[in-house]
Scaffold this active site. Structure first.
Site, PDB file in Angstrom:
ATOM      1  CG  HIS A   1      25.531   3.253  11.282  1.00  0.00           C
ATOM      2  ND1 HIS A   1      24.823   4.388  11.638  1.00  0.00           N
ATOM      3  CD2 HIS A   1      24.684   2.208  11.489  1.00  0.00           C
ATOM      4  CE1 HIS A   1      23.607   4.042  12.033  1.00  0.00           C
ATOM      5  NE2 HIS A   1      23.495   2.736  11.960  1.00  0.00           N
TER       6      HIS A   1
ATOM      7  CG  HIS B   1      27.484  -0.741  14.948  1.00  0.00           C
ATOM      8  ND1 HIS B   1      26.661  -0.984  16.036  1.00  0.00           N
ATOM      9  CD2 HIS B   1      26.746  -1.053  13.841  1.00  0.00           C
ATOM     10  CE1 HIS B   1      25.474  -1.407  15.617  1.00  0.00           C
ATOM     11  NE2 HIS B   1      25.498  -1.465  14.292  1.00  0.00           N
TER      12      HIS B   1
ATOM     13  CG  ASP C   1      21.501  -3.456  14.361  1.00  0.00           C
ATOM     14  OD1 ASP C   1      22.643  -2.949  14.424  1.00  0.00           O
ATOM     15  OD2 ASP C   1      20.632  -3.067  13.568  1.00  0.00           O
TER      16      ASP C   1
END
Length: 793
Positions: free
Chosen positions: A487, A491, A639
């Site tokens: 994260h 990303h 995502d």
């Protein structure tokens, strides 16, 4: 032996009360300020009141103190016939008895120990989380460190804290009196279970554990094993005691599993002290030596560092001297006054013997003189000449501009946006599905985000100053945590680039407006802003400040959305200032919904809703609700898109996310929180995590994507091939040919699986991917609407 025991029993029965400890060594909750401690304190009022009753008897107990000590000496003499010290010394001990009658001593011992345990408000440490905005979330939780004694002083029994665990009341009292005579600080507990609670969760830290072998529930060996296996407490030495017929076997077992020594009951007084001092003095001496060696190493390192710094300073002084000399000659040339320039030009004119031949040259020089004299900033050209000189280094130029230029503003002190320039081919590559984000640095990626906004003409349509867009991107980058494996900003860019591919190469933009695309790009960039690397479940179990702030509901997603608009509210980053009131309200509503849609707890709700609409009704671009459903679907696909990426990218992303999972389960174990099953390294593997995620989460989502956007249908084959590769890894692991930890060191992740799978038809896959990547949407055209939106089709 029987006579001895009778004398001991007679002595104990003759003494109805024993001296009350001067102070308790059991953990206390007096210093706790947490909400948890206050609640526990209220629940344990009765326990405190019982403790006060014991204190009322303290004076009477002290009157009998000397008599008890004299009698205790007689007991000791029965065992080793040695004399004891006649001085009565009060030491800090934790007793496990209420000092009632001998008949009720066993029950009272257990009750008081249980009360002591319940009265301790143990709080597993969860460091950080003391800010509503999660500013301290990167302080990851860790266990409390073991107390390190002051090894600068000599060894002394009065500095030693000993925890005694024995289920025999008589033995505990004998050991207590023995150890008190040698001035040790003693804590008594009736069984191994309570001993472990005191060691693991108590505020008191112990230098030695003295435990009986045969105890209910947790034996002495079990307690020793727990201490040795614990990363913090494994340095505590343990001595085991026993009075059974197989002492020699227990002694051997003690040494085998890491115990320091073994004692046979009944224990002679001098032998007990000798054993304890031998163990602790060796530890004391060893740690003093280690401390001394560490000090020497630090001093040696400081000396070497100082020598290098002196050498560096000498070099800097030498370079600075050269630079000053060079700057002196440059300034003489560049910083000449206007009058000097005018005088020189006039002198050159006067030297001309025949002016008629130089009429044009004379006019040019006179014109130059008038221009210099009429300038409002006649020194500026010379200053600019100095700044443009290649011999002046960037640091000096920055200093001159910031200190002496009238155009300097506060923004000169803010880091500048990376000025990487890309050709047309690179700008087309970011529309392709095979884009490899790991080939670029963060400074290389940030300008590509500006290109995405410009490709849809968003700066022109919504009057976004490029400087503010750049500042917004830099601030977003700064708020992502660099130490997160998954994260992080990489990303965030990967998700944004994926959605950008959906919009361009897969033609998803035809269903949306420019304002929708504006909201979507912002949301992709910010959807994991300031992510701490621990998921919502951990936040709720740890009761962090964020979980309290957002009432345990989509904790991190609410935090990401809040920070997004906190950045946009800053005047230097406000890329929304060109929107009217209606546009701003709609964009804010859309961004908040988009970021909240990335909460995986709501994954199946969003997926099922989209599939139902897709199967029953066509999407209406004129309906705000339909467009929002598409937006939510696109960001969710983006995502988790790494499972549909080419194998080497899917492999890298899977390693990164499993690293974060394993890190979380590690801290959950340490802190005593429920361990998330699919993150537990002892129960799963990286390949299992990736395969299950494809089967149960990603595959159904991308099947809907293939039905919704025909250009994306080839992704189903990519996902299938990745799933086969992970299955091959699982089979290799079962056969013992591949270790889970080995995966992170593989340069080519396809080497192992080739033996289990037919060769991948790389050429076929490459053709399909490139054909999809080459198609892109035409530039958006502006059309007016009731709220000044423009169509993106």
């Amino acid at each position: 032996m029987n006579n001895k025991q009778e004398e001991i029993d007679q002595f104990l029965s003759s003494t109805s009360t024993s001296p009350s400890p001067s102070s308790s060594s059991s953990p206390s909750n007096n210093d706790s300020t947490s909400l948890k401690s206050m609640i526990s304190g209220i629940e344990n009022l009765n326990v405190h009141s019982k403790g006060n009753d014991n204190k009322n008897n303290n004076n009477n107990n002290n009157n009998n103190n000397s008599n008890n000590n004299e009698k205790q000496k007689d007991i000791v003499s029965l065992e080793n016939n040695s004399s004891s010290n006649n001085t009565t010394t009060t030491t800090t001990t934790t007793t496990t008895s209420n000092h009632n009658s001998n008949n009720n001593s066993n029950n009272n011992n257990n009750n008081i120990n249980n009360n002591n345990i319940n009265n301790n408000n143990y709080e597993p440490l969860v460091n950080g989380h003391n800010n509503g905005f999660g500013d301290k979330l990167n302080d990851q939780p860790s266990p409390s460190s073991h107390r390190v004694s002051d090894f600068s002083d000599e060894y002394s029994p009065s500095k030693v804290r000993i925890l005694v665990a024995d289920d025999d009341d008589v033995q505990r009292k004998i050991l207590n009196n023995l150890l008190k005579k040698f001035h040790y600080n003693v804590t008594l507990v009736p069984n191994g279970e309570i001993a472990w609670e005191y060691i693991n969760k108590g505020q008191q830290k112990y230098d030695l554990v003295l435990t009986d072998v045969m105890m209910p529930h947790i034996t002495g060996f079990d307690l020793l094993q727990r201490i040795n296996d614990h990363p913090v407490h494994r340095h505590i030495p343990v001595i085991l005691m026993s009075g059974t017929a197989v002492d020699y076997k227990y002694a051997n077992d003690t040494i085998k599993i890491g115990g320091q020594d073994f004692l046979t009951k009944p224990i002679a007084k001098e032998l007990l002290k000798k054993k304890i001092d031998t163990v602790l003095q060796s530890i004391w001496q060893r740690r003093k030596e280690e401390e001394y060696k560490a000090t020497l190493a630090q001093e040696r390192e400081k000396g070497n560092k100082l020598a290098k710094e002196m050498e560096l300073k000498e070099h800097e002084i030498e370079e600075l001297t050269k630079k000053v000399s060079k700057m002196s000659s440059i300034s003489k040339e560049a910083m000449e006054s206007p009058l000097v320039s005018v005088t020189r030009n006039i002198e050159e004119l006067l030297k001309q013997s025949s002016w008629s031949h130089y009429e044009s040259e004379i006019k040019e020089k006179l014109s130059s003189i008038l221009k210099e004299l009429g300038s409002s900033n006649i020194y500026r050209p010379s200053f600019e000449k100095l700044i443009k000189n290649d011999s002046v280094d960037p640091v000096t130029k920055s200093f001159l501009v910031s200190e002496f230029s009238s155009t300097t503003s506060r923004r000169n002190s803010i880091p500048t946006f990376p000025q990487t320039t890309y050709n047309r081919d690179t700008k087309e590559v970011i529309k392709g599905w095979e884009f490899d984000v790991f080939k670029y640095s963060e400074d290389d990626l940030m300008p590509l985000l500006v290109d995405m906004f410009e490709n849809f003409q968003l700066p022109e349509i919504f009057k976004i100053p490029i400087e503010k867009l750049q500042r917004f991107i830099m601030t977003v980058n700064a708020l992502y945590r660099k130490n997160n494996r998954y994260h992080n900003f990489t990303h965030a860019f990967d998700v944004t680039q994926t959605v950008y591919t959906f919009l361009t190469s897969f033609n998803a933009a035809q269903y949306l407006t420019h304002l929708d695309i504006f909201a979507l790009l912002i949301s992709c960039m910010c959807h994991d802003l300031n992510h701490p690397g621990f998921n919502n479940t951990f936040q709720v179990n740890a009761q962090t400040e964020l979980s309290l702030e957002y009432n345990d509901i989509s904790v991190l997603e609410n935090h990401h959305a809040m920070l997004t608009f906190k950045i946009l509210r800053n005047s230097e980053c406000n890329i929304l200032e060109g929107l009217n009131e209606d546009q701003y309200k709609e964009l804010r509503r859309s961004v908040v919904q988009l970021i909240l849609a990335t909460d995986m707890q709501n994954h199946f709700e969003h997926t099922n809703k989209f599939q139902h609409h897709l199967n029953n009704l066509p999407f209406d671009r004129n309906k705000k609700e339909d467009r929002q459903m598409i937006l939510n679907f696109l960001i969710k696909c983006g995502d988790i898109s790494n499972i549909a990426r080419p194998w080497h990218l899917n492999f890298e992303w899977s390693l990164r996310v499993s690293d974060e999972f394993f890190q979380q389960s590690h801290y959950e174990t340490i802190c005593g929180y429920p361990v998330t099953p699919f993150m537990d390294k002892t129960k799963t593997t990286r390949a299992r995590i990736a395969a299950d995620f494809i089967d149960f989460v990603a595959s159904p989502l991308f099947q809907s994507m293939a039905k919704f956007l025909k250009e994306s249908q080839f992704l189903l084959k990519v996902i299938s091939k990745n799933r086969e590769n992970w299955q091959a890894y699982m089979e290799l692991q079962k056969e013992g040919k591949c270790n889970d930890d080995d995966l992170q060191f593989m340069e080519d992740p396809t080497i192992l699986v080739k033996s289990k799978l037919p060769k991948i038809d790389e050429e076929e896959n490459r053709d399909k991917v490139s054909s999809s990547s080459s198609s892109s949407t035409a530039p958006l055209t502006s059309t007016s609407s009731s709220n000044n939106e423009t169509s993106s089709s």
